[in-house]
Design a protein around this motif. Sequence first.
Motif, PDB file in Angstrom:
ATOM      1  N   ASP A 247     -28.642  29.031  -5.702  1.00  0.00           N
ATOM      2  CA  ASP A 247     -28.856  29.556  -7.066  1.00  0.00           C
ATOM      3  C   ASP A 247     -28.459  28.510  -8.117  1.00  0.00           C
ATOM      4  O   ASP A 247     -29.146  28.327  -9.119  1.00  0.00           O
ATOM      5  CB  ASP A 247     -28.030  30.828  -7.292  1.00  0.00           C
ATOM      6  N   GLU A 248     -27.351  27.856  -7.857  1.00  0.00           N
ATOM      7  CA  GLU A 248     -26.862  26.835  -8.798  1.00  0.00           C
ATOM      8  C   GLU A 248     -27.826  25.640  -8.836  1.00  0.00           C
ATOM      9  O   GLU A 248     -28.144  25.124  -9.911  1.00  0.00           O
ATOM     10  CB  GLU A 248     -25.448  26.407  -8.374  1.00  0.00           C
ATOM     11  N   PHE A 249     -28.312  25.226  -7.669  1.00  0.00           N
ATOM     12  CA  PHE A 249     -29.226  24.081  -7.640  1.00  0.00           C
ATOM     13  C   PHE A 249     -30.532  24.420  -8.367  1.00  0.00           C
ATOM     14  O   PHE A 249     -31.092  23.588  -9.084  1.00  0.00           O
ATOM     15  CB  PHE A 249     -29.491  23.653  -6.190  1.00  0.00           C
ATOM     16  N   VAL A 250     -30.995  25.647  -8.202  1.00  0.00           N
ATOM     17  CA  VAL A 250     -32.218  26.072  -8.905  1.00  0.00           C
ATOM     18  C   VAL A 250     -32.001  26.020 -10.419  1.00  0.00           C
ATOM     19  O   VAL A 250     -32.872  25.569 -11.169  1.00  0.00           O
ATOM     20  CB  VAL A 250     -32.655  27.481  -8.437  1.00  0.00           C
ATOM     21  N   LYS A 251     -30.816  26.425 -10.862  1.00  0.00           N
ATOM     22  CA  LYS A 251     -30.521  26.360 -12.314  1.00  0.00           C
ATOM     23  C   LYS A 251     -30.532  24.900 -12.785  1.00  0.00           C
ATOM     24  O   LYS A 251     -30.959  24.607 -13.904  1.00  0.00           O
ATOM     25  CB  LYS A 251     -29.147  26.972 -12.608  1.00  0.00           C
ATOM     26  N   ILE A 252     -30.051  24.017 -11.950  1.00  0.00           N
ATOM     27  CA  ILE A 252     -30.058  22.585 -12.308  1.00  0.00           C
ATOM     28  C   ILE A 252     -31.498  22.097 -12.414  1.00  0.00           C
ATOM     29  O   ILE A 252     -31.867  21.415 -13.371  1.00  0.00           O
ATOM     30  CB  ILE A 252     -29.244  21.771 -11.264  1.00  0.00           C
TER      31      ILE A 252
END
Length: 258
Positions: A247-252
């Motif tokens: 989820d965090e990588f997608v936000k990045i």
Amino acid sequence: MSTRTPLMAGNWKMNLNHLEAIAHVQKLAFALADKDYDACEVAVLPPFTDLRSVQTLVDGDKLKIKYGAQDLSAHDSGAFTGEISGPMLAKLKCTYVAVGHSERRQYHAETDEIVNAKVKSAFKHGLTPILCVGEELAVREAGNHVSHTLAQVDGGLKDVPAEQAESIVIAYEPVWAIGTGKVCGAGDAQEVCAAIRSRLAELYSQELADKVRIQYGGSVKSGNVAEIMANPDIDGALVGGASLDADEFVKIVRFRDQ
Ligand SMILES: O=C[C@H](O)COP(=O)(O)O
């Protein structure tokens, strides 16, 4: 922000086994499928043992996610126990391979000569090297961060012809910012990335320098990526810890949406 297509690459380091890798890439693909993310190229750099599983998934489902390795041998084949060669990575259809990551330089005594040989091997086998450069804390405190980093660029690119160098990716990763939560100030990162681009212009040409993507790496997270990406010479991020959380990588990857 530059006109070069940003490359957001997740360097998983020694994390996620092949089953976890499948679940993780599926999550990324699902989360990115509802929106056109062509504006950003997305890549993952899993451990070697995951690559076949990731390849099968990406090929089978025709995912846009690219993948690659975290290192390669400078040799094509032979008695090099434990090593993985460029031809092996090419056979798995890897696009990228990280070369000269500071953890390789620090824990495996990789010198600029070794890094240069690996860059050449990557190009020889059709892989795009992500050449990692950056200074330790003491070097920055002494004010030598630019010259130190440029020396690594010179060393990594020694005798690499322009027709290969134009497709390289360079990742500026200040060692003191890796995994520490201490992100390099966006202006400080821009200073070094601009200097790298100027050095590429000196070594090759301005035209080539304008094509090359220069990433920043070191404690990149969804909360700081937009500020980092606002700099004209930063064309993406090499993300370690934060890339292990899908989820965090997608936000990045979707930094423009913030
Ligand atoms: O290759 C990635 C870098 O070493 C950055 O790692 P980090 O995002 O955990 O600081």
